[in-house]
Scaffold this motif. Structure first.
Motif, PDB file in Angstrom:
ATOM      1  N   ARG A 264      51.106  40.970  41.360  1.00  0.00           N
ATOM      2  CA  ARG A 264      50.226  41.546  42.367  1.00  0.00           C
ATOM      3  C   ARG A 264      50.812  42.837  42.932  1.00  0.00           C
ATOM      4  N   HIS A 265      49.916  43.778  43.227  1.00  0.00           N
ATOM      5  CA  HIS A 265      50.341  45.067  43.746  1.00  0.00           C
ATOM      6  C   HIS A 265      50.888  44.898  45.159  1.00  0.00           C
TER       7      HIS A 265
ATOM      8  N   LEU B   1      45.311  43.821  43.084  1.00  0.00           N
ATOM      9  CA  LEU B   1      45.580  43.482  44.481  1.00  0.00           C
ATOM     10  C   LEU B   1      45.438  41.985  44.718  1.00  0.00           C
ATOM     11  N   ALA B   2      46.176  41.483  45.695  1.00  0.00           N
ATOM     12  CA  ALA B   2      45.980  40.117  46.174  1.00  0.00           C
ATOM     13  C   ALA B   2      44.675  40.058  46.955  1.00  0.00           C
TER      14      ALA B   2
END
Length: 222
Positions: free
Chosen positions: A5-6, A92-93
């Motif tokens: 995840r970013h 992204l999360a």
């Protein structure tokens, strides 16, 4: 989906900034209007929409580009689904995505759909949209893709900070996966990016950018 995840920080309370690339995901001024200027206007959309139109993208990010395109498609009165394929290495999360998009009223119907796609198989299907997020390094996943796009959104982080998404070999793959007469657009006006797109076969034009950016780039496949 087991992609890393970013990792992000926040600027002005609601603008996500990549820790890895030290670059915001969208304009500090108005992310949705930036998307419309760069990627819709830059690809002459919605005027070019037609049944079966296919958009492809390097860098899914928050999904704001997808949302802008989907809203434009709905507003254009087209029948059937808009096809959208995006290549993303660091999704992204869900909680970060929701916070980033919550500020855009038009994004609300899409937030759950995008969050679910990022947590699962990357697919979004509605009555007017058929989207696929392809996870992994685009340098490996794009050559393996069997599709062709009518328009490309080139939206990696700044070339100086995320050079992998602007390599000449990858932009050559973009051209290879573009329909005849197809287009591309990017916020970047970097000379190396324009040269690589031209080498790949695009006729490249520098046009006014959004907000504080003086210039951006659009291309038409020769």
């Amino acid at each position: 989906m087991d992609q890393p995840r970013h990792q992000i920080d926040w600027r002005n309370g609601n603008v996500p900034v990549s820790r890895q690339f030290d670059d915001p995901f969208f304009s500090l001024e108005n992310g949705l209007e930036e998307t419309r200027h760069v990627f819709l206007t830059g690809n002459a959309l919605p005027a070019r929409f037609k049944p079966g139109f296919h958009i492809a993208e390097l860098g899914f990010g928050t999904g704001l580009n997808l949302i802008a395109a989907a809203l434009a498609w709905e507003g254009s009165g087209q029948q059937g689904r808009l096809h959208f394929t995006s290549f993303e290495a660091f999704p992204l999360a869900g909680e970060d995505l929701r916070l980033a998009l919550a500020q855009f009223a038009g994004a609300v119907p899409y937030i759950d759909l995008i969050a679910t796609a990022l947590a699962g198989d990357g697919k979004i299907t509605t009555a007017q949209l058929s989207a696929q997020i392809i996870f992994g390094d685009a340098r490996a996943t794009l050559p393996a893709w069997d599709g062709r796009a009518d328009a490309w959104f080139l939206d990696g982080f700044a070339p100086a900070r995320n050079p992998e998404l602007w390599e000449p070999a990858l932009l050559a793959q973009v051209a290879h996966h573009t329909a005849p007469g197809g287009t591309c657009a990017t916020y970047s006006a970097a000379g190396a990016v324009r040269a690589a797109l031209a080498e790949a076969g695009f006729t490249v034009t520098r046009i006014p950018g959004y907000g504080r950016k003086r210039h951006m780039t659009q291309g038409v496949l020769s």
